[in-house]
Design a protein around this motif. Structure first.
Motif, PDB file in Angstrom:
ATOM      1  N   LEU A  80       0.742  -1.019  -0.102  1.00 50.02           N
ATOM      2  CA  LEU A  80      -0.102   0.055   0.079  1.00 50.02           C
ATOM      3  C   LEU A  80       0.842   1.294  -0.078  1.00 50.02           C
ATOM      4  N   GLU A  81       1.889   1.379   0.726  1.00 49.52           N
ATOM      5  CA  GLU A  81       2.716   2.516   0.696  1.00 49.52           C
ATOM      6  C   GLU A  81       3.520   2.870  -0.465  1.00 49.52           C
TER       7      GLU A  81
ATOM      8  N   ASP B  45      -9.117   2.910  -6.476  1.00 50.32           N
ATOM      9  CA  ASP B  45      -9.582   2.265  -7.522  1.00 50.32           C
ATOM     10  C   ASP B  45      -8.647   1.362  -8.161  1.00 50.32           C
ATOM     11  N   THR B  46      -7.265   1.277  -8.008  1.00 49.17           N
ATOM     12  CA  THR B  46      -6.406   0.460  -8.259  1.00 49.17           C
ATOM     13  C   THR B  46      -6.805  -1.086  -7.544  1.00 49.17           C
TER      14      THR B  46
ATOM     15  N   ALA C 151      -7.833  -4.413  -9.279  1.00 49.70           N
ATOM     16  CA  ALA C 151      -6.969  -5.511  -9.090  1.00 49.70           C
ATOM     17  C   ALA C 151      -7.932  -6.825  -8.498  1.00 49.70           C
ATOM     18  N   TYR C 152      -8.714  -6.492  -7.527  1.00 49.00           N
ATOM     19  CA  TYR C 152      -9.768  -7.290  -7.231  1.00 49.00           C
ATOM     20  C   TYR C 152     -10.362  -8.130  -8.110  1.00 49.00           C
TER      21      TYR C 152
ATOM     22  N   LEU D  18       1.304  -1.648  -9.454  1.00 43.78           N
ATOM     23  CA  LEU D  18       1.769  -0.198 -10.063  1.00 43.78           C
ATOM     24  C   LEU D  18       1.266  -0.385 -11.704  1.00 43.78           C
ATOM     25  N   SER D  19       1.294  -1.285 -12.245  1.00 47.08           N
ATOM     26  CA  SER D  19       0.812  -1.028 -13.641  1.00 47.08           C
ATOM     27  C   SER D  19      -0.672  -0.810 -13.717  1.00 47.08           C
ATOM     28  N   ILE D  20      -1.571  -1.422 -12.834  1.00 47.60           N
ATOM     29  CA  ILE D  20      -2.784  -1.211 -12.808  1.00 47.60           C
ATOM     30  C   ILE D  20      -3.187   0.277 -12.454  1.00 47.60           C
ATOM     31  N   LEU D  21      -2.224   0.746 -11.373  1.00 47.96           N
ATOM     32  CA  LEU D  21      -2.472   2.323 -10.810  1.00 47.96           C
ATOM     33  C   LEU D  21      -2.200   3.138 -11.996  1.00 47.96           C
TER      34      LEU D  21
END
Length: 178
Positions: free
Chosen positions: A10-11, A33-34, A38-39, A56-59
């Motif tokens: 998370l950090e 949202d990420t 992901a879920y 990180l890619s999804i974010l």
């Protein structure tokens, strides 16, 4: 994918989101949202894959999607003052850190994202390129330009505000400019 694996990431997700959005509340929304994406798409995560890179890619993709949908709002926020400058500095090092942070935030989005993933998150060039969905050579080029801009800042050069950054105009070589 275990819940504890995600909690430990998370950090880094928050740091990267803050770097992309330049705003604490937008960064928290982006991380939320990420995690939802992901879920919803946890079935697409390969067992034994790089969870950090995947998140990180999804974010990053969520940020790009949000930016495309809210371009007008993004421009308005980008033009608003980022911090109050009337308060006297506590220490010289704090002022210097704020100047470096401001210079970093003035980098174009793609350079800032690349530099953040490599320099702050510690991703390898391959991992960062995969997270951004670009070739490694493009990542290295963006890193080089970002580092050169920050070195220029150190030398006293003016870094353009994000709204001032423009791509160089192209001209026809070997033909007429008409």
């Amino acid at each position: 994918m275990k819940r504890t694996d995600v909690v430990g990431l998370l950090e880094p997700l928050r740091r990267y989101a803050r770097s992309l959005t330049r705003d604490e509340s937008q960064a928290e929304d982006l991380v939320q949202d990420t995690l939802v994406r992901a879920y919803e798409r946890q079935g697409s995560f390969r067992a034994g894959g790089n969870l950090r890179g995947w998140l990180l890619s999804i974010l990053h993709n969520s940020f790009i999607d949000h930016r495309r949908r809210h371009l007008a709002e993004f421009r308005r926020l980008e033009q608003s003052p980022a911090a109050e400058t009337a308060a006297p500095p506590e220490q010289e090092s704090r002022v210097r850190l704020q100047q470096v942070h401001a210079a970093f935030m003035r980098l174009p989005d793609e350079q800032r994202a690349s530099l953040h993933l490599v320099a702050i998150e510690g991703l390898s060039y391959q991992e960062a390129a995969a997270a951004l969905g670009i070739p490694v050579g493009t990542l290295m080029s963006r890193l080089g330009r970002a580092r050169a801009a920050l070195r220029g800042f150190e030398a006293g050069a003016h870094l353009p505000q994000p709204s001032e950054a423009k791509r160089p105009s192209l001209r026809i070589v070997g033909g007429s400019d008409v």
